[in-house]
Design a protein around this motif. Sequence first.
Motif, PDB file in Angstrom:
ATOM      1  N   GLU A  73       2.500  68.599  17.737  1.00 35.17           N
ATOM      2  CA  GLU A  73       2.566  69.837  16.920  1.00 35.17           C
ATOM      3  C   GLU A  73       2.186  69.568  15.365  1.00 35.17           C
ATOM      4  O   GLU A  73       1.709  70.137  14.660  1.00 35.17           O
ATOM      5  CB  GLU A  73       3.964  70.594  16.607  1.00 35.17           C
ATOM      6  N   GLN A  74       2.577  68.144  15.190  1.00 32.72           N
ATOM      7  CA  GLN A  74       2.420  67.723  13.829  1.00 32.72           C
ATOM      8  C   GLN A  74       0.821  67.226  13.700  1.00 32.72           C
ATOM      9  O   GLN A  74       0.260  66.748  12.624  1.00 32.72           O
ATOM     10  CB  GLN A  74       3.303  66.670  13.352  1.00 32.72           C
ATOM     11  N   GLY A  75       0.081  67.206  14.760  1.00 29.86           N
ATOM     12  CA  GLY A  75      -1.247  66.624  14.708  1.00 29.86           C
ATOM     13  C   GLY A  75      -1.433  65.167  14.853  1.00 29.86           C
ATOM     14  O   GLY A  75      -2.518  64.730  14.849  1.00 29.86           O
ATOM     15  N   PHE A  76      -0.529  64.512  15.406  1.00 32.22           N
ATOM     16  CA  PHE A  76      -0.678  63.096  15.550  1.00 32.22           C
ATOM     17  C   PHE A  76      -1.260  62.496  16.826  1.00 32.22           C
ATOM     18  O   PHE A  76      -2.066  61.597  16.944  1.00 32.22           O
ATOM     19  CB  PHE A  76       0.900  62.187  15.489  1.00 32.22           C
TER      20      PHE A  76
ATOM     21  N   CYS B 208      -4.905  61.248  17.537  1.00 29.88           N
ATOM     22  CA  CYS B 208      -5.892  62.062  16.811  1.00 29.88           C
ATOM     23  C   CYS B 208      -6.224  61.329  15.383  1.00 29.88           C
ATOM     24  O   CYS B 208      -6.918  61.470  15.214  1.00 29.88           O
ATOM     25  CB  CYS B 208      -4.980  63.541  16.632  1.00 29.88           C
ATOM     26  N   ASP B 209      -4.971  60.836  14.971  1.00 33.38           N
ATOM     27  CA  ASP B 209      -5.292  60.263  13.355  1.00 33.38           C
ATOM     28  C   ASP B 209      -4.165  59.033  13.311  1.00 33.38           C
ATOM     29  O   ASP B 209      -3.100  59.167  12.948  1.00 33.38           O
ATOM     30  CB  ASP B 209      -4.720  61.376  12.329  1.00 33.38           C
TER      31      ASP B 209
ATOM     32  N   ARG C 165      -4.263  56.503  11.451  1.00 30.47           N
ATOM     33  CA  ARG C 165      -3.743  56.221   9.973  1.00 30.47           C
ATOM     34  C   ARG C 165      -2.480  56.969   9.600  1.00 30.47           C
ATOM     35  O   ARG C 165      -1.424  56.582   9.160  1.00 30.47           O
ATOM     36  CB  ARG C 165      -4.786  56.316   8.652  1.00 30.47           C
ATOM     37  N   LYS C 166      -2.463  58.529  10.226  1.00 33.33           N
ATOM     38  CA  LYS C 166      -1.389  59.104   9.832  1.00 33.33           C
ATOM     39  C   LYS C 166      -0.340  58.780  10.953  1.00 33.33           C
ATOM     40  O   LYS C 166       0.721  58.790  10.263  1.00 33.33           O
ATOM     41  CB  LYS C 166      -1.837  60.668  10.242  1.00 33.33           C
ATOM     42  N   LEU C 167      -0.556  58.238  11.867  1.00 34.70           N
ATOM     43  CA  LEU C 167       0.709  57.732  12.713  1.00 34.70           C
ATOM     44  C   LEU C 167       1.239  56.431  12.462  1.00 34.70           C
ATOM     45  O   LEU C 167       2.374  56.090  12.309  1.00 34.70           O
ATOM     46  CB  LEU C 167       0.046  57.689  14.364  1.00 34.70           C
ATOM     47  N   PHE C 168       0.149  55.649  11.717  1.00 32.55           N
ATOM     48  CA  PHE C 168       0.582  54.435  11.207  1.00 32.55           C
ATOM     49  C   PHE C 168       1.573  54.610  10.100  1.00 32.55           C
ATOM     50  O   PHE C 168       2.642  53.833   9.806  1.00 32.55           O
ATOM     51  CB  PHE C 168      -0.521  53.436  10.794  1.00 32.55           C
TER      52      PHE C 168
END
Length: 43
Positions: free
Chosen positions: A18-21, A32-33, A35-38
């Motif tokens: 839901e957060q787009g990770f 998906c991303d 860097r965002k997950l990191f």
Amino acid sequence: MTGTTLYTVSRILSAREEQGFVESVLRRIGVCDPRKLFMLVES
């Protein structure tokens, strides 16, 4: 996520989706991303 229940893993992955990770398609999980997950992991 070793040592957790199936329900806990499912709940966490659903929230991250839901957060787009991550995205889940046909029993596969894709990031998906990175860097965002990191940044999530580092905080």
